[in-house]
Scaffold this active site. Sequence first.
Site, PDB file in Angstrom:
ATOM      1  N   GLY A 181       0.794  -1.229   0.000  1.00 58.31           N
ATOM      2  CA  GLY A 181       0.000   0.000   0.000  1.00 58.31           C
ATOM      3  C   GLY A 181       0.821   1.271   0.000  1.00 58.31           C
ATOM      4  O   GLY A 181       0.260   2.356  -0.054  1.00 58.31           O
ATOM      5  N   HIS A 184      13.090  15.260   0.956  1.00 58.37           N
ATOM      6  CA  HIS A 184      12.475  15.565   2.252  1.00 58.37           C
ATOM      7  C   HIS A 184      13.358  15.202   3.439  1.00 58.37           C
ATOM      8  O   HIS A 184      13.117  15.681   4.543  1.00 58.37           O
ATOM      9  CB  HIS A 184      11.139  14.834   2.404  1.00 58.37           C
ATOM     10  N   VAL A 238      24.298  28.033  -1.545  1.00 51.47           N
ATOM     11  CA  VAL A 238      23.301  27.235  -2.253  1.00 51.47           C
ATOM     12  C   VAL A 238      22.006  28.015  -2.274  1.00 51.47           C
ATOM     13  O   VAL A 238      21.530  28.474  -1.236  1.00 51.47           O
ATOM     14  CB  VAL A 238      23.059  25.870  -1.565  1.00 51.47           C
ATOM     15  N   TYR A 251      18.117  33.460  -0.058  1.00 52.77           N
ATOM     16  CA  TYR A 251      18.668  32.379  -0.876  1.00 52.77           C
ATOM     17  C   TYR A 251      17.763  31.156  -0.862  1.00 52.77           C
ATOM     18  O   TYR A 251      18.161  30.086  -1.290  1.00 52.77           O
ATOM     19  CB  TYR A 251      20.084  32.026  -0.423  1.00 52.77           C
TER      20      TYR A 251
END
Lengths: 787, 532
Positions: free
Chosen positions: B26, B140, B192, B221
């Site tokens: 699932g 994530h 970054v 940023y």
Amino acid sequence: MSANMYRVGDYVFFETSSTAPYQIRRIEELNKTQNGNVEAKVMCFYRRRDISNSLIILADKHHNALDEEGEEKREIDDELAPKPDGETNGGPLSPAKDPVEENGTENNSPTNGSTNNNNNHQAGVGAGGLGMEEIPEKLRHQLKHRELFLSRQVETLPATHIRGKCCVTLLNETESLLSYLNKDDTFFYSLVYDPQQKTLLADKGEIRVGSKYQAEMIPKLSEGEGDVRKSEDLEELVWDPLHGLSEKEIDQFQIIARSVGTFARALDCTSTVRQPSLHMSAAAASRDITIFHAMNTLHQHKYNIAKAIQSLVPSGGPVLCRDEMEEWSASEANLFEDAIEQYGKDFNGIRQDFLPWKSLKSIVEYYYMWKTTDRYVQQKRIKASEAESKLKQVYIPNYNKPNPAAITNKLNGADGQVSGRACESCYTAHSNQWYSWGPVHMQCRLCSNCWSYWKKYGGLKMPTRLDGERPAPNQRQERIAQMNSIRMQKCTFTGCGKVSQRQEFKLKAHLNRHMATSHGMPIQPGSPRPVMKTRAAFCLVTTELTRISRRLCRDLLRPRHATRCPFTPINTSLIKQECQLRLSERPSYQQPAKYRTPATLDPVVARLGIDIKQEKPSLLLKGPNYGGGDRSSTPKERPQENVKVGSGHPSIMKKRGYEQTNGVDSGPAAKRPNMGVIRQAGTAIKTPGVTRRGSVLNHNSVNGRSRFCGKSMRMQLVGWMDNPDDVYFVATAATRKIRKQLQMNDFKRLARNPWKTLNVKPPLPSGSLSGSNGHRPTVPQEVVVLD
Amino acid sequence: MTTLPPKRKICYYYDGDIGNYYYGQGHPMKPHRIRMTHNLILNYGLYRKMEIYRPHKATAEEMTKFHSDDYIKFLRSIRPDNMAEYNKQMQRFNVGEDCPVFDGMYEFCQLSTGGSVAGAVKLNKQAADIAINWAGGLHHAKKSEASGFCYVNDIVLGILELLKYHQRVLYVDIDIHHGDGVEEAFYTTDRVMTVSFHKYGEYFPGTGDLRDIGAGKGKYYAVNFPLRDGIDDESYESIFKPVITRVMEMYQPSAIVLQCGADSLSGDRLGCFNLTLKGHGKCVEFIKKWNLPVLLLGGGGYTIRNVARCWTYETSIALNCDVANELPYNDYFEYYGPDFKLHISPSNMANQNTPEYMDKIKTRLFDNLRMLPHAPGVQMQAIPEDALHDESDEDDKVNPDQRISIRQSDKRIACEEEFSDSEDEDGGGRKDKRDHKKKRQKTEADDKKDGEKDKKEEKEVKKEAPEVKEEAKTSQEKDDKAAAPTEKKENSPSAPKSESAAAPVTDNSSKDKEPEVAAGTTASSEPEKMEH
């Protein structure tokens, strides 16, 4: 068409009450129920009017806290600032003031409200429609209608209650709130409301700052500094595009590899079983694993095709590449299919219980390949038909039925005269259709435009003196009180309460509790009538005086009317009084001579050849117990029992002949004296057990509960636990035989006049009544007295 | 805008085992989609056109370049059969529900990370122009926490690798979910820049607000473009290109990492956008056009047939190689029924992102981007004279003694970029420039943590405010009735306006929601700022 097509994920209006505003929901699921209706599982959104004032204040504070949004609203504020009467709350104007909150406070102060009202009046007259040009209060007011609160609450509603689509978006600070006013059916939300906990929270995640969360930065390597790692440690080249081979050569090599694979399958015994035809072998050899292998081989041999081909046919024979799909035997495949049916995709479980010799990886790989087979498609189809109840979309036609709130009694021409009022919201005097709105006594009404606004946005275009958006708590209570004064909840028991007067209850719930606790009688919702059945039954024993009063004060009592309306109270004290008076006028009152002798059983019994004398004693034996003192005063006694048979209401006065006579004007005495007899006559059964059963008119004799009745004839309340159940009629074979003898006409007549004696020749002239007699008297008769 | 070299060297990372990891019954995340992609790539003949690498398994040591030691240790040791012993840690590291413990979980992370790191190293060595790792892109994962099906953040590790050779790395995320893990990892650095386009509002992971712009040195940023349901190709392109263009101009990165989460495609099991392969692929194409080393990563994507289609198509884009719409036969051909075509069509779902909405967000992002210190090579220009304007209406209403919230004061700070009004600065109204000037000061102050400047700034504000107030007082009464209506006039036409260079005043008011600025305030503050 598409406007009426509602899909999962759509935001929709739901109508759950004809007068209340629509509810705003998002469709999460559409399910077809068994009876073909469609139910929508929906996520709830709340309007401002739906949540408490304190939370509204919190929400407004939240808006203020967000600077951007504060600005946002300030923009409106500023825009609206020139209106001198815009600042009703007094005090220096702070730029960050939230207009919504401002209005919130206005809600509480009636004076401000009224000034607003005046404003709006002017504006309402002047303004043609919605727009920036309108005055501030109005816009602010209307903006409040566009704010919603998301909740995680899910409910199920019938899809037919959908009344159109709307649009709900998370408020973004870049957006002008006013942009929502320019679009119909658009709402915004910024907070999440928890209806259980009554809390609001912002629906926002957080980026955390701190050494625990951020990556440690890696300084840029200085010039000479290089990466010491070898690329071999990091990766392994599997294919190099600078191979020097042409596309065609690669394609050719792939074909060679597949051919070798086909040949290998031909040589391999296990494969020949699996792929009985050359065609199938070729197909198997064309699977991706062979091609991947071919590519690897090419790479390994530095894109030297000759060497690569050699390696395809090493000394042992041609190379055979088989993937899981091919590797698995038919029995393993069957096992897997069984397993997946039982375990679903719990591959660990499948491995443990079905295919322990396979690795989990190979099961997973097999599964994904198996999904391409017909077998899987079949299974899926079955599943799909099961899942058919889940719909993706549903078509709901436009709802055209008139709303009950629509005022229909006057035609268009006369609409001005209905209440003489203008629209409560926009003050227009003309509308094709008016709708009554607000509390009834206020007689407010809305024009059709404002009505649809009210339904959609849960408020009026303009603040009103009624503040229709949300009745203040005290208002609400008032309304409740009003309603209660109109319809006090009353206990229907006469003897109830400390005072002779019947107790009144403010709320139905109280009444319910009262009924349940003190009368053991739960009330059905929606009806003041107790769920009677036989739960709390008692017998009414009429005194002589009562009976006399019935006769004497017939005009007051209006018995026919009373029987028809058994729940309307009868003024007993008045009757009593009047009766006393009349009695004194005619001290020697006698029961009227006009007294209909009810049919007796005797002839029937005689015809049946039943020995009545034998039967009677048992009746009479019980009688005294039964009748108590009253009995002696009965003018006439009737030996027959009158048993009302059937499941009808147990308002049966049983075995008391005088009762029948006292039944006075209720016309027919509501008895079917001989039915029972006939039945019993029919039961020519010898065994006591069976006779007993056969004699059951009322199964409570079987239950042995009959002892509860007859103890005394006082008006008596029998605890419902101990109370006998309903009377029912058990048809025996004999009764059925008798029925068969009856003509249709007889049936009809009997049905119309159930008390009439039935002249039927019993099929079995037997005297087998005896066995049952012992029980019959004990059959309790319950009388329900609900004046 | 650039002439592409005919061939760019593409490295592709894939491990044949990756498809056999299984998150559980699932669970929508299916590593099998990577294998499906690979098989399509093979049968489309794309395989033979690029360097194919089998990545190494990233070591714990590599992973702890970003992740905390105990988290990685935990990931290494936990297995489905010993889960019970780790109850507490599972909670702590958010492993269990969305991120289940499955067989080979750590290996899966190793392979996914190995590909991204190896790809980054490859780019660093200039051995490739584009490195592709569809098994990566797990955006994530946090430093010490699993999240949203992601355990190890291969992107962060890849970027860290790139940072060894690149001063500035740009991260672009077109997954439907916000790239919170990467954003958080680099929230406080200017090396970054993270740019994420994502569904925002009542959606996982809940971050990615327009106002989340970074912190400390990393302020401005982080770029977040919150979107609503149903965005289509056209709309997406209309925001992606200008935003990325502006980012490239302002930030001038030397390497780009693109996370190509395919859950932003139409019909995704978890997504609610309405992109097709073409719209999604255009982003890849656009990123590629800048001729910078690109690390192309996977990510979300839960309707696996479309994921495979998408990534195959994007591989072909990277290779600059057309592929037929007709899908080639492959082991999983049946998955692509009933049409067996490469491209998918959008659904008829409503696009809740109105042009106005997107324009406003875009404008706001541009405003934020102007706060960036100019990247080397960005030309400076003289301020146009008419840029001078009264500083703020806001001030005249604010009590000068009152504290100004950081956000508010930030808004008053301008940046130098406004002086350089490049042509492409389409959204630039005059007022914006004014704002930036002030903001610039603040950012500098922030960045250098220069207390003096801060104080100076405060004084300035205080100085300014009374001035303004006086003016305001005198003018207010007169203007009260007159000014507001005119303001309205200005505003009302501006409402639907997008970022056209014209109409400076109206633009401002509509765009930033900043309170309107009364005319003729502190022109004097202008020169002061120019010194900075």
